[in-house]
Design a protein around this motif. Structure first.
Motif, PDB file in Angstrom:
ATOM      1  N   ARG A 127     -13.170  -3.533  -9.190  1.00 49.74           N
ATOM      2  CA  ARG A 127     -13.263  -2.798 -10.460  1.00 49.74           C
ATOM      3  C   ARG A 127     -12.007  -1.976 -10.749  1.00 49.74           C
ATOM      4  NH1 ARG A 127     -18.679  -2.943 -11.990  1.00 49.74           N
ATOM      5  NH2 ARG A 127     -20.080  -3.697 -10.368  1.00 49.74           N
ATOM      6  N   LEU A 128     -11.064  -2.013  -9.832  1.00 51.41           N
ATOM      7  CA  LEU A 128      -9.807  -1.309 -10.016  1.00 51.41           C
ATOM      8  C   LEU A 128      -8.886  -2.161 -10.885  1.00 51.41           C
ATOM      9  CD1 LEU A 128      -8.571   1.364  -8.919  1.00 51.41           C
ATOM     10  CD2 LEU A 128      -7.472   0.001  -7.141  1.00 51.41           C
ATOM     11  N   ARG A 129      -8.358  -1.574 -11.951  1.00 49.15           N
ATOM     12  CA  ARG A 129      -7.518  -2.309 -12.885  1.00 49.15           C
ATOM     13  C   ARG A 129      -6.162  -1.605 -13.014  1.00 49.15           C
ATOM     14  NH1 ARG A 129     -11.012  -5.326 -12.137  1.00 49.15           N
ATOM     15  NH2 ARG A 129     -12.437  -6.378 -13.594  1.00 49.15           N
ATOM     16  N   PHE A 130      -5.092  -2.372 -12.837  1.00 53.48           N
ATOM     17  CA  PHE A 130      -3.738  -1.852 -12.992  1.00 53.48           C
ATOM     18  C   PHE A 130      -3.178  -2.311 -14.334  1.00 53.48           C
ATOM     19  CE2 PHE A 130      -4.458  -1.843  -8.465  1.00 53.48           C
ATOM     20  CZ  PHE A 130      -3.819  -0.692  -8.025  1.00 53.48           C
ATOM     21  N   ASN A 131      -2.689  -1.366 -15.116  1.00 49.98           N
ATOM     22  CA  ASN A 131      -2.108  -1.678 -16.421  1.00 49.98           C
ATOM     23  C   ASN A 131      -0.735  -1.020 -16.494  1.00 49.98           C
ATOM     24  OD1 ASN A 131      -1.496  -2.219 -19.058  1.00 49.98           O
ATOM     25  ND2 ASN A 131      -3.337  -1.319 -19.921  1.00 49.98           N
ATOM     26  N   PRO A 132       0.259  -1.627 -15.819  1.00 54.45           N
ATOM     27  CA  PRO A 132       1.587  -0.992 -15.760  1.00 54.45           C
ATOM     28  C   PRO A 132       2.255  -0.879 -17.119  1.00 54.45           C
ATOM     29  CG  PRO A 132       1.638  -3.218 -14.840  1.00 54.45           C
ATOM     30  CD  PRO A 132       0.204  -2.885 -15.057  1.00 54.45           C
ATOM     31  N   GLN A 133       1.892  -1.774 -18.063  1.00 52.79           N
ATOM     32  CA  GLN A 133       2.501  -1.685 -19.395  1.00 52.79           C
ATOM     33  C   GLN A 133       2.195  -0.345 -20.064  1.00 52.79           C
ATOM     34  OE1 GLN A 133       0.604  -4.165 -18.381  1.00 52.79           O
ATOM     35  NE2 GLN A 133       1.803  -6.075 -18.474  1.00 52.79           N
ATOM     36  N   ASP A 134       0.964   0.131 -19.883  1.00 61.50           N
ATOM     37  CA  ASP A 134       0.559   1.405 -20.474  1.00 61.50           C
ATOM     38  C   ASP A 134       0.664   2.566 -19.495  1.00 61.50           C
ATOM     39  OD1 ASP A 134      -0.004   0.127 -22.835  1.00 61.50           O
ATOM     40  OD2 ASP A 134      -2.124  -0.188 -22.343  1.00 61.50           O
ATOM     41  N   GLY A 135       1.085   2.274 -18.257  1.00 61.00           N
ATOM     42  CA  GLY A 135       1.204   3.336 -17.261  1.00 61.00           C
ATOM     43  C   GLY A 135      -0.135   3.886 -16.818  1.00 61.00           C
ATOM     44  N   CYS A 136      -1.159   3.022 -16.734  1.00 58.51           N
ATOM     45  CA  CYS A 136      -2.516   3.476 -16.405  1.00 58.51           C
ATOM     46  C   CYS A 136      -3.106   2.652 -15.267  1.00 58.51           C
ATOM     47  CB  CYS A 136      -3.440   3.367 -17.617  1.00 58.51           C
ATOM     48  SG  CYS A 136      -2.977   4.411 -19.002  1.00 58.51           S
ATOM     49  N   ILE A 137      -3.902   3.310 -14.440  1.00 62.73           N
ATOM     50  CA  ILE A 137      -4.745   2.654 -13.446  1.00 62.73           C
ATOM     51  C   ILE A 137      -6.176   3.076 -13.754  1.00 62.73           C
ATOM     52  CG2 ILE A 137      -5.238   2.318 -11.001  1.00 62.73           C
ATOM     53  CD1 ILE A 137      -2.428   3.320 -10.386  1.00 62.73           C
ATOM     54  N   TRP A 138      -7.083   2.096 -13.871  1.00 64.08           N
ATOM     55  CA  TRP A 138      -8.464   2.382 -14.248  1.00 64.08           C
ATOM     56  C   TRP A 138      -9.410   1.971 -13.126  1.00 64.08           C
ATOM     57  CZ3 TRP A 138      -9.075   5.080 -18.600  1.00 64.08           C
ATOM     58  CH2 TRP A 138      -8.072   5.034 -19.560  1.00 64.08           C
ATOM     59  N   LEU A 139     -10.348   2.822 -12.813  1.00 64.90           N
ATOM     60  CA  LEU A 139     -11.424   2.504 -11.889  1.00 64.90           C
ATOM     61  C   LEU A 139     -12.730   2.622 -12.642  1.00 64.90           C
ATOM     62  CD1 LEU A 139     -12.403   1.790  -9.059  1.00 64.90           C
ATOM     63  CD2 LEU A 139     -12.384   4.216  -8.480  1.00 64.90           C
ATOM     64  N   GLU A 140     -13.227   1.490 -13.141  1.00 61.70           N
ATOM     65  CA  GLU A 140     -14.484   1.432 -13.889  1.00 61.70           C
ATOM     66  C   GLU A 140     -14.521   2.473 -15.008  1.00 61.70           C
ATOM     67  OE1 GLU A 140     -18.031  -0.502 -14.713  1.00 61.70           O
ATOM     68  OE2 GLU A 140     -16.477  -1.010 -13.273  1.00 61.70           O
ATOM     69  N   GLY A 141     -13.478   2.452 -15.861  1.00 65.19           N
ATOM     70  CA  GLY A 141     -13.471   3.338 -17.016  1.00 65.19           C
ATOM     71  C   GLY A 141     -12.918   4.719 -16.756  1.00 65.19           C
ATOM     72  N   GLU A 142     -12.664   5.074 -15.476  1.00 68.58           N
ATOM     73  CA  GLU A 142     -12.084   6.373 -15.152  1.00 68.58           C
ATOM     74  C   GLU A 142     -10.619   6.172 -14.777  1.00 68.58           C
ATOM     75  OE1 GLU A 142     -13.310   9.393 -15.244  1.00 68.58           O
ATOM     76  OE2 GLU A 142     -15.396   8.926 -15.710  1.00 68.58           O
ATOM     77  N   ARG A 143      -9.736   6.936 -15.411  1.00 66.42           N
ATOM     78  CA  ARG A 143      -8.326   6.821 -15.076  1.00 66.42           C
ATOM     79  C   ARG A 143      -8.031   7.524 -13.765  1.00 66.42           C
ATOM     80  NH1 ARG A 143      -3.056   8.337 -18.876  1.00 66.42           N
ATOM     81  NH2 ARG A 143      -1.495   7.605 -17.365  1.00 66.42           N
ATOM     82  N   VAL A 144      -7.287   6.866 -12.893  1.00 63.78           N
ATOM     83  CA  VAL A 144      -6.906   7.440 -11.602  1.00 63.78           C
ATOM     84  C   VAL A 144      -5.390   7.348 -11.469  1.00 63.78           C
ATOM     85  CG1 VAL A 144      -9.095   6.857 -10.496  1.00 63.78           C
ATOM     86  CG2 VAL A 144      -7.231   5.216 -10.426  1.00 63.78           C
ATOM     87  N   VAL A 145      -4.843   8.056 -10.510  1.00 64.20           N
ATOM     88  CA  VAL A 145      -3.401   8.040 -10.267  1.00 64.20           C
ATOM     89  C   VAL A 145      -3.147   7.833  -8.782  1.00 64.20           C
ATOM     90  CG1 VAL A 145      -2.861   9.526 -12.228  1.00 64.20           C
ATOM     91  CG2 VAL A 145      -3.303  10.556 -10.002  1.00 64.20           C
ATOM     92  N   MET A 146      -2.004   7.280  -8.451  1.00 69.18           N
ATOM     93  CA  MET A 146      -1.553   7.169  -7.069  1.00 69.18           C
ATOM     94  C   MET A 146      -0.562   8.285  -6.806  1.00 69.18           C
ATOM     95  SD  MET A 146      -1.065   3.027  -6.745  1.00 69.18           S
ATOM     96  CE  MET A 146      -0.561   3.138  -5.030  1.00 69.18           C
ATOM     97  N   LEU A 147      -0.711   8.939  -5.666  1.00 69.40           N
ATOM     98  CA  LEU A 147       0.134  10.090  -5.352  1.00 69.40           C
ATOM     99  C   LEU A 147       0.625   9.956  -3.918  1.00 69.40           C
ATOM    100  CD1 LEU A 147       1.104  12.930  -6.359  1.00 69.40           C
ATOM    101  CD2 LEU A 147      -0.913  13.864  -5.221  1.00 69.40           C
ATOM    102  N   HIS A 148       1.915  10.121  -3.705  1.00 69.06           N
ATOM    103  CA  HIS A 148       2.462  10.093  -2.347  1.00 69.06           C
ATOM    104  C   HIS A 148       1.856  11.226  -1.527  1.00 69.06           C
ATOM    105  CE1 HIS A 148       5.498   6.994  -2.936  1.00 69.06           C
ATOM    106  NE2 HIS A 148       5.793   7.550  -4.104  1.00 69.06           N
ATOM    107  N   LEU A 149       1.518  10.936  -0.279  1.00 64.22           N
ATOM    108  CA  LEU A 149       0.965  11.970   0.590  1.00 64.22           C
ATOM    109  C   LEU A 149       1.958  13.113   0.750  1.00 64.22           C
ATOM    110  CD1 LEU A 149      -1.328  12.902   2.445  1.00 64.22           C
ATOM    111  CD2 LEU A 149      -0.149  11.729   4.333  1.00 64.22           C
ATOM    112  N   ALA A 150       3.248  12.795   0.801  1.00 66.92           N
ATOM    113  CA  ALA A 150       4.256  13.849   0.939  1.00 66.92           C
ATOM    114  C   ALA A 150       4.224  14.793  -0.258  1.00 66.92           C
ATOM    115  CB  ALA A 150       5.646  13.220   1.084  1.00 66.92           C
TER     116      ALA A 150
END
Length: 572
Positions: free
Chosen positions: A17-40
């Motif tokens: 259910r995870l969707r990557f949309n690099p064109q719009d700069g969005c990552i979606w998890l079942e309708g909820e926008r999420v972000v990836m963040l470096h642990l550092a």
């Protein structure tokens, strides 16, 4: 311990259910926008918070961040697994946290009753990202450091169960343990010291004491003193805490305050709390809805009427709302609905501290604290000239935004519990809990009527529910509100089902037969569904594809296939 194959399959289903949309700069998890963040980056943010504000404030901020994420994932778990069993559906939360890269969760003890909202358990956390972030910055710790994770677990479980459940970290890898270990119990089963320890990060203690019966924090018991449910503000979400911080800042001043929020969010309750906290708390609190009257009637009701007599008759004098609030607080609801004449008089009152009754030119001194309430229409009224710009700036000295209920889902268990206790006591009923399906419905419903709608919904359900029985999902809906669901859906095999109140589901064969008898055409239905999705998205294929659970190329192929000619005006 659960079967590893089953766990892997379930995580695979959720990961799909995870969707990557690099064109719009969005990552979606079942309708909820999420972000990836470096642990550092997370570790650096965490260190900056601790070094700048201290451990207590940093812990509070990270705990509230976890609360927000946990409440969102609880709603997500309900949506993604509507037909799963209770345990399987609940485990979606820990698996979502694993997908999000925060921690791997292994259950040691899982004891839950969806009918009563009880949850108790013990869990092992492996590879906590928060521990790694702390170790990078500070090395070993003398106390547990998984603050955001604990906030997440408490909010997720509370929202899922429909009852306040608190988690405590009893072992932590940052302290030298092999793994982190957490224990869960209902909030009222923790001792006072444990509750203080669990919620010291919220920094609510002082404000709660000042507000008294006006506000129940997450670790506080609902007061039985309020005569009306709406007399209290209840919550612990980030949005709620931010709002109460603003209330606490301005309460003891005489500055004009305007409360902005959707209908039903609790603007009047917030105004009462402001009044109670102010130096005028023992003086009158007078409320008036500006949409109720207009013209001469509005002037008379707000500013009063002077007694007069003549040969032809007499007119009795009476005080208006402003004079009745003298020394205290005047609360004006829907202030954007005031007509221009009343706006002019209100502006003069704010500028000079004087009013004139209808039929009298002699000014009267008044000393009041003004609190107004409105919604987004106030700005529109200023723009179109129906509301005076100078009055607008007077009223907006200190604006407070009250978030809608859909943005503070973490508070749902607290509100549900409060309303259940109030109405069960009012109607002399013993409600044993809330059914699993009722919790799922309340958790995923958007509440366009906000807290007022939730209050009415719980009151209706308590009236309809059997004594000494649980509150079922069928009691929540209103027959006159078309926004409420009919409690029907599609099974995983595409069959129409009726959701039973016991948390299971059964096939509605009669509905299937009626569907077949109507010469239902599957291809035509699919084409109509696709066309409608594109129409609702205003031609944006990416947005339409997201609403249907498809990729953009998949939707574009299907959409062009049903068109006589290639579509125009669509996003490329």
């Amino acid at each position: 311990m659960e079967n590893e194959t089953t766990v892997g399959v379930d995580i695979g289903n959720l990961s799909a259910r995870l969707r990557f949309n690099p064109q719009d700069g969005c990552i979606w998890l079942e309708g909820e926008r999420v972000v990836m963040l470096h642990l550092a980056a997370f570790a650096n943010l965490r260190r900056e918070l601790i070094d700048t504000f201290g451990v207590d404030v940093a812990r509070g901020l990270l705990t509230r961040m976890g609360h927000t994420s946990g409440a969102a994932d609880a709603a997500l778990a309900r949506r993604t697994m509507p037909h799963a069993g209770f345990r399987e559906s609940f485990m979606a939360g820990p698996r979502l946290h694993a997908i999000e890269g925060m921690v791997a969760v292994d259950p040691v003890l899982f004891d839950a009753d969806p009918e009563t909202g009880f949850h108790g358990g013990e869990w092992i956390w492996r590879n906590s990202a928060e521990v790694d972030a702390h170790l990078q910055s500070y090395g070993m710790s003398a106390e547990p450091v998984c603050w955001a994770l604990t906030g997440y677990a408490s909010a997720y479980t509370s929202a899922f169960m429909g009852s306040p459940i608190l988690f405590r970290e009893v072992e932590c890898r940052a302290m030298g343990a092999r793994h982190c270990r957490i224990v869960a119990k209902p909030s009222d089963q923790w001792d006072d010291q444990a509750r203080d320890d669990l919620h010291q990060g919220f920094d609510l203690e002082d404000t709660q004491a000042e507000i008294g019966s006006g506000w129940a924090a997450v670790c506080g018991e609902p007061s039985c003193q309020a005569t009306r449910p709406g007399d209290r503000l209840i919550g612990a979400s980030a949005g709620f805490v931010s709002m109460m911080h603003m209330v606490d800042k301005v309460a003891r001043t005489d500055a004009a305050v305007i409360l902005i929020g959707e209908p039903g969010v609790g603007k009047k309750s917030c105004a009462r709390v402001l009044h109670k906290l102010s130096t005028r708390g023992t003086k009158p609190f007078v409320a008036f809805n500006c949409a109720a009257l207009s013209g001469d009637q509005l002037d008379a009701e707000l500013f009063g009427v002077e007694k007069s007599s003549s040969a032809g008759g007499s007119q009795m004098g009476r005080t208006g709302r402003v004079e009745r609030a003298n020394g205290g607080t005047l609360f004006l609801e829907d202030v954007h609905r005031l007509d221009l004449r009343a706006q002019t008089k209100l502006l003069r009152m704010l500028q000079t501290g004087e009013i004139e009754r209808v039929g009298c030119s002699q000014p009267r001194a008044v000393r009041i604290r003004l609190i107004a309430a409105s919604n987004a229409r106030l700005v529109e009224a200023v723009r179109d000239g129906s509301f005076r710009e100078d009055l607008y700036y007077r009223l907006t000295t200190f604006p407070i935004l009250i978030p809608p209920l859909r943005e503070r889902r973490t508070d749902l268990p607290l509100l549900i519990r409060h309303f259940l206790e109030v109405f069960a006591r009012r109607y002399g009923k013993e409600i044993t809990g809330i059914s699993e399906m009722a919790v799922g419905y309340l958790l995923t419903y958007d509440f366009p009527g906000n807290v007022t709608e939730l209050e009415s919904m719980i009151e209706r359900a308590v009236i309809m529910a059997p004594d000494k029985g649980p509150l079922g999902v069928t009691y929540l809906g209103s027959p006159i509100d078309e926004r409420n669901p009919r409690f029907y859906g599609l099974s995983t095999r595409g069959l129409l089902i009726s959701k039973a109140d016991d948390g299971g589901a059964r096939h509605d064969l009669g509905a299937l037969d009626r569907l077949l008898d109507s010469n239902f055409e599957l291809e035509a239905f699919e084409n109509e569904l696709i066309a409608r999705a594109v129409e609702r998205a205003a031609g944006n294929l990416s947005k339409a594809a997201k609403s249907l659970g498809l990729t953009r190329p998949q939707l574009a192929y299907r959409y062009r296939k049903i068109q006589d000619s290639p579509p125009t005006g669509l996003d490329e």
